[in-house]
Design a protein around this motif. Structure first.
Motif, short mmCIF file in Angstrom:
data_model
loop_
_atom_site.label_atom_id
_atom_site.label_comp_id
_atom_site.label_asym_id
_atom_site.label_seq_id
_atom_site.Cartn_x
_atom_site.Cartn_y
_atom_site.Cartn_z
N PHE A 1 -5.09 -7.55 7.25
CA PHE A 1 -6.72 -7.13 6.44
C PHE A 1 -6.88 -6.30 6.56
CE2 PHE A 1 -7.68 -11.75 6.25
CZ PHE A 1 -7.37 -12.13 5.41
N PRO A 2 -6.59 -5.05 7.25
CA PRO A 2 -7.19 -3.45 7.42
C PRO A 2 -6.49 -2.70 6.19
CG PRO A 2 -6.00 -3.84 9.73
CD PRO A 2 -6.15 -5.27 8.91
N THR A 3 -5.26 -2.79 6.36
CA THR A 3 -4.00 -2.71 5.45
C THR A 3 -4.41 -2.79 3.96
OG1 THR A 3 -2.55 -4.15 5.23
CG2 THR A 3 -2.32 -2.84 7.12
N TYR A 4 -5.26 -3.47 3.73
CA TYR A 4 -5.71 -3.26 2.69
C TYR A 4 -6.89 -2.46 1.68
CZ TYR A 4 -3.73 -8.43 1.63
OH TYR A 4 -3.31 -9.11 1.37
N ALA A 5 -7.62 -1.95 2.80
CA ALA A 5 -8.54 -0.80 2.75
C ALA A 5 -7.70 0.37 2.93
CB ALA A 5 -9.48 -0.79 3.82
N LEU A 6 -6.98 0.55 3.65
CA LEU A 6 -6.03 1.80 3.79
C LEU A 6 -5.25 1.52 2.48
CD1 LEU A 6 -5.40 4.06 5.87
CD2 LEU A 6 -3.08 2.61 6.85
N GLY A 7 -4.75 0.87 2.21
CA GLY A 7 -4.04 0.69 0.62
C GLY A 7 -4.93 1.71 -0.31
N ASN A 8 -6.20 0.89 -0.30
CA ASN A 8 -6.93 1.27 -1.02
C ASN A 8 -7.25 2.79 -0.98
OD1 ASN A 8 -7.46 -0.26 -3.02
ND2 ASN A 8 -9.78 -1.43 -1.72
N VAL A 9 -7.28 3.28 -0.10
CA VAL A 9 -7.41 4.67 0.33
C VAL A 9 -6.24 5.44 -0.45
CG1 VAL A 9 -7.45 6.78 2.85
CG2 VAL A 9 -9.06 3.86 2.29
N TYR A 10 -5.16 5.30 0.40
CA TYR A 10 -4.06 5.73 -0.13
C TYR A 10 -3.73 6.41 -1.49
CZ TYR A 10 -1.28 5.07 4.45
OH TYR A 10 -1.37 5.21 5.63
N ALA A 11 -4.23 5.40 -2.53
CA ALA A 11 -4.32 4.55 -4.00
C ALA A 11 -5.23 6.33 -4.08
CB ALA A 11 -4.93 3.35 -4.50
N GLY A 12 -6.19 5.57 -3.99
CA GLY A 12 -7.31 7.04 -4.34
C GLY A 12 -6.44 8.38 -4.14
N CYS A 13 -5.64 8.39 -2.86
CA CYS A 13 -5.28 10.04 -3.13
C CYS A 13 -3.66 10.17 -4.10
CB CYS A 13 -4.33 10.14 -1.48
SG CYS A 13 -5.62 9.97 -0.05
N LEU A 14 -2.97 9.05 -3.62
CA LEU A 14 -1.70 9.18 -5.02
C LEU A 14 -2.65 9.21 -6.45
CD1 LEU A 14 -0.40 6.35 -3.70
CD2 LEU A 14 0.93 8.42 -3.80
N ASN A 15 -3.99 8.05 -6.84
CA ASN A 15 -3.77 8.98 -8.07
C ASN A 15 -4.69 10.03 -8.53
OD1 ASN A 15 -5.30 7.52 -10.84
ND2 ASN A 15 -7.32 8.12 -9.90
N LYS A 16 -5.00 11.00 -7.44
CA LYS A 16 -5.49 12.22 -7.51
C LYS A 16 -4.41 13.28 -8.09
CE LYS A 16 -7.82 15.64 -4.91
NZ LYS A 16 -8.47 16.03 -4.50
N ALA A 17 -3.46 13.05 -7.19
CA ALA A 17 -2.44 13.59 -6.94
C ALA A 17 -1.74 13.91 -8.25
CB ALA A 17 -1.64 13.64 -6.14
N MET A 18 -1.01 12.23 -8.85
CA MET A 18 -1.15 12.11 -10.13
C MET A 18 -1.04 12.46 -11.26
SD MET A 18 0.38 8.52 -11.09
CE MET A 18 -1.50 7.44 -11.67
N ARG A 19 -2.84 12.92 -11.57
CA ARG A 19 -3.31 13.05 -12.40
C ARG A 19 -3.42 14.21 -12.72
NH1 ARG A 19 -6.21 8.83 -15.69
NH2 ARG A 19 -5.55 7.19 -14.88
N ALA A 20 -3.08 14.88 -11.61
CA ALA A 20 -3.82 16.57 -11.41
C ALA A 20 -2.31 16.57 -11.94
CB ALA A 20 -3.83 17.31 -10.17
N GLU A 21 -0.69 16.51 -11.93
CA GLU A 21 0.81 16.08 -11.58
C GLU A 21 1.09 15.97 -13.53
OE1 GLU A 21 3.32 16.21 -8.81
OE2 GLU A 21 2.06 16.77 -7.46
N VAL A 22 0.56 14.97 -13.80
CA VAL A 22 0.98 14.72 -15.30
C VAL A 22 -0.20 14.38 -16.36
CG1 VAL A 22 2.37 12.28 -15.94
CG2 VAL A 22 2.71 13.15 -13.83
#
Length: 489
Positions: A405-426
Motif C-alpha cells: 500500500f505505501p508504494t501507491y503514495a510513493l508513486g504519487n510523489v514520484y509522479a509529482g517529480c516527473l511531471n515537474k521535470a517533464m513540463r520543464a523539458e517538453v
C-alpha cells in the motif's frame, strides 16, 4: 557456456514460469469459473513449489560465485539474482507453497464476503494469511523489522520509518487542501445511466490514446482493476458502474500506465531480472501520472468530454469546463480507487498504519474492521456504512500483499517529480492532450523511465529522470496550484 550464460539461461526459464503463474492469477480474476477455486489453489501451490525450488537451487550460488559481468546490465542482473536467491533461501519451501495455496483460496473468499457484506466470513482465512505473512516476515527479517522485510519486495531500499516520516510531512498540507476544497460547492453527481458497452468503448479509446499496444495486450472486467504480465503479453482489467463512468475510465487509464511501462521496457531485457518494473513505487508513478497529471488535466478532459458526448449524448454536463470540474470533484468518499487526488494519499496512510500494526502483532484480524472504522471516522469525519466500503474494499490483504500500500503514495510523489521535470523539458504537452494526443508526454516517460526496466535502483532512476532528488514538494505544489484554481478561497 560461461557461468554467467548458464545462470542467465536458468533465470530465463524461471522468469517464464513466473509469468505463467501470473497468468493463472489473471485467469482467476477474469475467466475462471467459481467452482474451480479449490483446484486452482492446488495448481498455484504446485507451481509455487516449482518456482521456489528453482529460486533456491544450489547451482545459483555456484554460478554467482563464478560469474563475471561484462556490462552494467549484466552486473545489475547478477545483483538482482543474488538478492532474490538469498531472500528466497530464507523462506522454507512449505511456507512458500502454503502461502500460494492459502492466498489463492483467500482471494475467492474475499470476493464472496465483499459481495455479501459478510466481514465475519472473511476473517478465518485472513487470519491464516496474516499468520503466514508474519512467519515469512520473520524468516526474511532475521531479527530486523518485520514490516521492512516485506516492504523490500515492493520498494527496495526504503523503510517504514522513511515512509512514515514522509507521510508526516505530507499530512498537514494535504489535510488543509482537502478540507478547504471539501467545503466548497461541488458539481452535482451525474444522474445519467451509462451502458456497459459504451463505457468499455470509451475505455478502449482512452487506452489507445495513451499508447497501449493491443497486439500485446487486452482489457477485461474484474472485481478489482489490475495489470499483469510484461513484455509481449500484458493484460489490464477495469470495472463498470452504470452511474459512474469515471470508475471505469480512470481505472483503465491508471492500469494503462502500468501496462505501457511493461510494454516499453527494452526488449533485450525480456524474461530477465531487468525485464519488469523496478519497484511498485516507480510503477505507480507511471499509472498515476497517466491517470492524474495527464488524464485529469483540463486539456485532456476537454477531449474526453467530446468523446463522452459522442457516445452518450447529453449526459447532464454543460460544457468542457464543467466536465473538468466534474472529473475533479472533491469529497471524503469511502473508496480509495474512486477518491480524488487530495484524499487519495490519506486513504493510503490509513492502510499503512493498520498493516504495520497487523504485521507487528499490535492488531489482530478480529479487530481490524473496528480499527479501520475508527481511523476512517478520525481522518474523514464519516462512519463507514458497510464492509465493502471499509476494510473489505481492497483485494491486497486477501492475497498477502502486506507492504504494497505505501508504494501507491510513493508513486504519487514520484509522479509529482516527473511531471515537474517533464513540463520543464517538453513544450506543447497540453496542446496535444486537448486533441487526445499524449505522445509528447508518454515518449518522455518511455525514454526517461520505462525503457530501463530494472536497470537502476528506484530512487536513482527517478533522480536520473528528473535531475533532482525525489521529494514530496513537487506533488504538493501541483495539488495546491490545481485545486486552488478549481476551488479558490
Amino acid at each position: 557456456m560461461t557461468a554467467y550464460q548458464q545462470l542467465a539461461a536458468f533465470q530465463r526459464e524461471t522468469e517464464a514460469l513466473a509469468q505463467i503463474s501470473g497468468r493463472l492469477g489473471w485467469d482467476q480474476e477474469t475467466m475462471m469459473p467459481r467452482g474451480a477455486a479449490e483446484q486452482r489453489a492446488v495448481e498455484s501451490e504446485a507451481l509455487e513449489g516449482v518456482l521456489h525450488a528453482r529460486r533456491t537451487d544450489p547451482r545459483i550460488g555456484a554460478w554467482l560465485a563464478q560469474a563475471e559481468a561484462q556490462t552494467p546490465q549484466e552486473a545489475r542482473s547478477l545483483a538482482l539474482i543474488a538478492k532474490s536467491y538469498h531472500r528466497n533461501a530464507r523462506i522454507p519451501a512449505k511456507l512458500a507453497a502454503d502461502l500460494a495455496r492459502v492466498t489463492s483460496l483467500s482471494q475467492g473468499k474475499w470476493a464472496e464476503a465483499r459481495a455479501n457484506e459478510d466481514a465475519a466470513a472473511f476473517l478465518p482465512v485472513l487470519n491464516e494469511v496474516l499468520a503466514l505473512k508474519r512467519e515469512e516476515a520473520a524468516a526474511l527479517a532475521q531479527g530486523g523489522d518485520l514490516y521492512d522485510a516485506l516492504l523490500e519486495d515492493y520498494e527496495p531500499g526504503t523503510s517504514a520509518a522513511q515512509i512514515g516520516a514522509m507521510f508526516d510531512r505530507m499530512r498537514p498540507r494535504l489535510k488543509a487542501l482537502a478540507d478547504r476544497a471539501s467545503v466548497a460547492p461541488q458539481p452535482a453527481a451525474l444522474a445519467h445511466k451509462f451502458g456497459t458497452e459504451a463505457q468499455m468503448t470509451l475505455a478502449r479509446q482512452a487506452a489507445t490514446a495513451f499508447g497501449y499496444d493491443w497486439s500485446r495486450g487486452r482489457l477485461d472486467l474484474a472485481v478489482h482493476p489490475f495489470s499483469s504480465g510484461s513484455g509481449s503479453d500484458v493484460r489490464i482489467t477495469t470495472r463498470v458502474a452504470a452511474d459512474d463512468p469515471f470508475n471505469c475510465l480512470y481505472s483503465t487509464i491508471h492500469e494503462t500506465g502500468h501496462a505501457c511501462y511493461e510494454q516499453s521496457i527494452d526488449p533485450a531485457y525480456a524474461l530477465s531480472p531487468l525485464g519488469g518494473g523496478v519497484s511498485m513505487g516507480v510503477h505507480e508513478s507511471q499509472s498515476r501520472i497517466y491517470e492524474n497529471q495527464l488524464g485529469r488535466s483540463s486539456a485532456f478532459t476537454g477531449w474526453l468530454f467530446d468523446k463522452m458526448t459522442e457516445l452518450f449524448g447529453a449526459f447532464g454536463v454543460a460544457d468542457a469546463q464543467a466536465f473538468y470540474a466534474q472529473v475533479n470533484r472533491v469529497g471524503k468518499g469511502f473508496i480509495r480507487t474512486e477518491s480524488d487526488e487530495l484524499h487519495y494519499n490519506l486513504h493510503i496512510m490509513l492502510r499503512f498504519d493498520l498493516e504495520r500494526d497487523l504485521i507487528a502483532g499490535r492488531l489482530e484480524a478480529a479487530d481490524l474492521e473496528e480499527a479501520w472504522n475508527e481511523r476512517f471516522l478520525q481522518d474523514f469525519g464519516a462512519r463507514v456504512p458497510k464492509p465493502s466500503q471499509g476494510f473489505l474494499q481492497d483485494v491486497h490483504w486477501s492475497v498477502g500483499l502486506f507492504g504494497y500500500f505505501p508504494t501507491y503514495a510513493l508513486g504519487n510523489v514520484y509522479a509529482g517529480c516527473l511531471n515537474k521535470a517533464m513540463r520543464a523539458e517538453v513544450s506543447g504537452i497540453d496542446e496535444g492532450l486537448a486533441r487526445g494526443e499524449t505522445h509528447l508526454a508518454t515518449a518522455w516517460l518511455r525514454e526517461k523511465v520505462q525503457r530501463h526496466g530494472g536497470l537502476y535502483q528506484p530512487v536513482d532512476l527517478i533522480e536520473r529522470a528528473c535531475g533532482f532528488a525525489p521529494s514530496e514538494e513537487p506533488l504538493l505544489d501541483y495539488l495546491e496550484a490545481k485545486f486552488t484554481a478549481l476551488y479558490p478561497a
